[in-house]
Design a protein around this motif. Sequence first.
Motif, PDB file in Angstrom:
ATOM      1  N   THR A 170       2.564  -5.238  14.963  1.00 38.88           N
ATOM      2  CA  THR A 170       2.809  -4.938  16.450  1.00 38.88           C
ATOM      3  C   THR A 170       1.293  -4.877  17.118  1.00 38.88           C
ATOM      4  OG1 THR A 170       3.086  -2.579  15.834  1.00 38.88           O
ATOM      5  CG2 THR A 170       4.979  -4.079  15.952  1.00 38.88           C
ATOM      6  N   LYS A 171       1.539  -5.036  18.407  1.00 35.49           N
ATOM      7  CA  LYS A 171       0.448  -4.526  19.347  1.00 35.49           C
ATOM      8  C   LYS A 171       0.541  -3.242  19.869  1.00 35.49           C
ATOM      9  CE  LYS A 171      -2.273  -5.980  23.543  1.00 35.49           C
ATOM     10  NZ  LYS A 171      -2.279  -7.121  24.500  1.00 35.49           N
ATOM     11  N   GLY A 172      -0.045  -2.340  19.516  1.00 35.50           N
ATOM     12  CA  GLY A 172       0.063  -0.846  19.815  1.00 35.50           C
ATOM     13  C   GLY A 172       0.174   0.129  18.349  1.00 35.50           C
ATOM     14  N   LEU A 173       0.945   0.803  18.419  1.00 31.06           N
ATOM     15  CA  LEU A 173       0.976   1.901  17.435  1.00 31.06           C
ATOM     16  C   LEU A 173       1.824   1.416  15.989  1.00 31.06           C
ATOM     17  CD1 LEU A 173       1.664   5.221  19.182  1.00 31.06           C
ATOM     18  CD2 LEU A 173      -0.387   4.277  18.379  1.00 31.06           C
ATOM     19  N   ILE A 174       1.230   1.671  14.846  1.00 35.32           N
ATOM     20  CA  ILE A 174       1.750   1.232  13.760  1.00 35.32           C
ATOM     21  C   ILE A 174       1.582   2.227  12.544  1.00 35.32           C
ATOM     22  CG2 ILE A 174      -0.171  -0.171  13.074  1.00 35.32           C
ATOM     23  CD1 ILE A 174       1.592  -2.191  11.719  1.00 35.32           C
ATOM     24  N   ALA A 175       2.366   2.379  11.775  1.00 34.19           N
ATOM     25  CA  ALA A 175       2.431   3.236  10.788  1.00 34.19           C
ATOM     26  C   ALA A 175       1.836   2.443   9.622  1.00 34.19           C
ATOM     27  CB  ALA A 175       3.622   3.922  10.311  1.00 34.19           C
ATOM     28  N   GLU A 176       0.749   3.011   9.044  1.00 36.87           N
ATOM     29  CA  GLU A 176       0.189   2.318   7.818  1.00 36.87           C
ATOM     30  C   GLU A 176      -0.023   3.169   6.528  1.00 36.87           C
ATOM     31  OE1 GLU A 176      -2.847  -0.753   9.995  1.00 36.87           O
ATOM     32  OE2 GLU A 176      -3.652   1.347   9.984  1.00 36.87           O
ATOM     33  N   ARG A 177      -0.356   2.519   5.474  1.00 35.19           N
ATOM     34  CA  ARG A 177      -0.634   3.333   4.174  1.00 35.19           C
ATOM     35  C   ARG A 177      -2.146   3.411   3.971  1.00 35.19           C
ATOM     36  NH1 ARG A 177       2.673   3.110  -0.970  1.00 35.19           N
ATOM     37  NH2 ARG A 177       3.088   5.153  -0.494  1.00 35.19           N
ATOM     38  N   TRP A 178      -2.729   4.409   3.724  1.00 35.43           N
ATOM     39  CA  TRP A 178      -4.311   4.347   3.652  1.00 35.43           C
ATOM     40  C   TRP A 178      -4.499   5.013   2.378  1.00 35.43           C
ATOM     41  CZ3 TRP A 178      -8.414   2.653   6.580  1.00 35.43           C
ATOM     42  CH2 TRP A 178      -8.094   2.041   7.822  1.00 35.43           C
ATOM     43  N   ARG A 179      -5.676   4.763   1.606  1.00 32.30           N
ATOM     44  CA  ARG A 179      -6.164   5.421   0.420  1.00 32.30           C
ATOM     45  C   ARG A 179      -7.415   5.940   0.629  1.00 32.30           C
ATOM     46  NH1 ARG A 179      -7.245   3.374  -5.518  1.00 32.30           N
ATOM     47  NH2 ARG A 179      -7.393   5.379  -6.538  1.00 32.30           N
ATOM     48  N   HIS A 180      -7.865   7.220   0.030  1.00 29.91           N
ATOM     49  CA  HIS A 180      -8.907   7.740   0.229  1.00 29.91           C
ATOM     50  C   HIS A 180      -9.691   7.501  -1.076  1.00 29.91           C
ATOM     51  CE1 HIS A 180     -11.487  11.601   1.271  1.00 29.91           C
ATOM     52  NE2 HIS A 180     -12.253  10.438   1.327  1.00 29.91           N
ATOM     53  N   VAL A 181     -10.316   6.154  -1.125  1.00 31.40           N
ATOM     54  CA  VAL A 181     -10.890   5.767  -2.560  1.00 31.40           C
ATOM     55  C   VAL A 181     -11.997   6.631  -2.880  1.00 31.40           C
ATOM     56  CG1 VAL A 181      -9.832   3.572  -2.366  1.00 31.40           C
ATOM     57  CG2 VAL A 181     -12.076   3.952  -1.247  1.00 31.40           C
ATOM     58  N   HIS A 182     -12.975   6.944  -1.909  1.00 33.93           N
ATOM     59  CA  HIS A 182     -14.269   7.566  -2.385  1.00 33.93           C
ATOM     60  C   HIS A 182     -14.150   9.024  -2.121  1.00 33.93           C
ATOM     61  CE1 HIS A 182     -16.061   3.933  -3.227  1.00 33.93           C
ATOM     62  NE2 HIS A 182     -15.722   3.435  -2.143  1.00 33.93           N
ATOM     63  N   GLY A 183     -13.061   9.628  -2.278  1.00 36.25           N
ATOM     64  CA  GLY A 183     -12.692  11.101  -2.041  1.00 36.25           C
ATOM     65  C   GLY A 183     -11.761  11.597  -3.103  1.00 36.25           C
ATOM     66  N   CYS A 184     -10.679  11.900  -2.775  1.00 37.65           N
ATOM     67  CA  CYS A 184      -9.432  12.474  -3.386  1.00 37.65           C
ATOM     68  C   CYS A 184      -8.736  11.283  -4.151  1.00 37.65           C
ATOM     69  CB  CYS A 184      -8.686  13.348  -2.690  1.00 37.65           C
ATOM     70  SG  CYS A 184      -7.889  12.496  -1.424  1.00 37.65           S
ATOM     71  N   ALA A 185      -8.948  10.177  -3.650  1.00 36.58           N
ATOM     72  CA  ALA A 185      -8.263   9.000  -4.518  1.00 36.58           C
ATOM     73  C   ALA A 185      -6.674   8.788  -4.126  1.00 36.58           C
ATOM     74  CB  ALA A 185      -8.611   8.787  -5.723  1.00 36.58           C
ATOM     75  N   ARG A 186      -6.369   9.935  -3.006  1.00 38.23           N
ATOM     76  CA  ARG A 186      -4.815   9.924  -3.034  1.00 38.23           C
ATOM     77  C   ARG A 186      -4.672   8.665  -1.590  1.00 38.23           C
ATOM     78  NH1 ARG A 186      -3.468  16.485  -2.655  1.00 38.23           N
ATOM     79  NH2 ARG A 186      -3.806  16.616  -4.824  1.00 38.23           N
ATOM     80  N   PHE A 187      -3.272   8.493  -1.582  1.00 38.53           N
ATOM     81  CA  PHE A 187      -2.620   7.580  -0.536  1.00 38.53           C
ATOM     82  C   PHE A 187      -2.160   8.671   0.510  1.00 38.53           C
ATOM     83  CE2 PHE A 187      -2.405   4.945  -4.235  1.00 38.53           C
ATOM     84  CZ  PHE A 187      -2.631   3.696  -3.528  1.00 38.53           C
ATOM     85  N   PHE A 188      -2.083   8.203   1.489  1.00 41.83           N
ATOM     86  CA  PHE A 188      -1.638   8.995   2.722  1.00 41.83           C
ATOM     87  C   PHE A 188      -1.217   7.989   3.829  1.00 41.83           C
ATOM     88  CE2 PHE A 188      -5.931   8.602   3.870  1.00 41.83           C
ATOM     89  CZ  PHE A 188      -5.982   8.381   5.159  1.00 41.83           C
ATOM     90  N   ASN A 189      -0.269   8.472   4.845  1.00 44.10           N
ATOM     91  CA  ASN A 189      -0.060   7.549   6.002  1.00 44.10           C
ATOM     92  C   ASN A 189      -0.570   7.980   7.183  1.00 44.10           C
ATOM     93  OD1 ASN A 189       1.861   6.131   4.256  1.00 44.10           O
ATOM     94  ND2 ASN A 189       3.609   7.806   4.597  1.00 44.10           N
ATOM     95  N   ALA A 190      -0.880   6.762   8.154  1.00 40.04           N
ATOM     96  CA  ALA A 190      -1.428   7.276   9.348  1.00 40.04           C
ATOM     97  C   ALA A 190      -0.946   6.299  10.395  1.00 40.04           C
ATOM     98  CB  ALA A 190      -2.961   6.727   9.247  1.00 40.04           C
ATOM     99  N   VAL A 191      -0.962   6.863  11.625  1.00 41.42           N
ATOM    100  CA  VAL A 191      -0.375   6.122  12.631  1.00 41.42           C
ATOM    101  C   VAL A 191      -1.668   5.667  13.593  1.00 41.42           C
ATOM    102  CG1 VAL A 191       0.875   6.065  14.729  1.00 41.42           C
ATOM    103  CG2 VAL A 191       1.666   7.211  12.861  1.00 41.42           C
ATOM    104  N   ARG A 192      -1.755   4.473  13.792  1.00 41.30           N
ATOM    105  CA  ARG A 192      -2.931   3.795  14.338  1.00 41.30           C
ATOM    106  C   ARG A 192      -2.815   2.806  15.524  1.00 41.30           C
ATOM    107  NH1 ARG A 192      -6.066  -0.740  13.509  1.00 41.30           N
ATOM    108  NH2 ARG A 192      -4.655  -1.608  11.939  1.00 41.30           N
ATOM    109  N   HIS A 193      -3.584   2.877  16.350  1.00 43.37           N
ATOM    110  CA  HIS A 193      -3.424   2.021  17.511  1.00 43.37           C
ATOM    111  C   HIS A 193      -4.104   0.482  17.322  1.00 43.37           C
ATOM    112  CE1 HIS A 193      -3.116   0.136  21.527  1.00 43.37           C
ATOM    113  NE2 HIS A 193      -2.141   0.971  21.857  1.00 43.37           N
ATOM    114  N   THR A 194      -3.193  -0.662  17.195  1.00 42.47           N
ATOM    115  CA  THR A 194      -4.046  -1.708  16.436  1.00 42.47           C
ATOM    116  C   THR A 194      -4.854  -2.319  17.647  1.00 42.47           C
ATOM    117  OG1 THR A 194      -2.266  -2.810  17.500  1.00 42.47           O
ATOM    118  CG2 THR A 194      -2.027  -2.180  15.215  1.00 42.47           C
TER     119      THR A 194
END
Length: 105
Positions: free
Chosen positions: A49-73
Amino acid sequence: MLLITCPHCGDRPELEFRNMGEAHIARPVFSEAISDEDWAEFLYVRSNTKGLIAERWRHVHGCARFFNAVRHTVTDRFVTTYKVGAPRPDLAALAAGLAATEAAR
């Protein structure tokens, strides 16, 4: 430099993170027969979509955990981040809040 807020570590530079695709995608049940078309749709079809989207992210060079984020594309602005397992925020309400904020400027 873009700062991304990890829900576990706080604000960190964007170079520490990797985008893992769209969040809240339901995996098909394999106990039933699944068609090739349904499997291909699960693997490759995303909302894009053009606009807000919920995405999965990973903090690879930190805690290495997955989290979700809402980002404007379009603007690449992170509106909110939240832990995996938490419900997806109402994207329409977030978009309305962003529009009101931009109109006030």
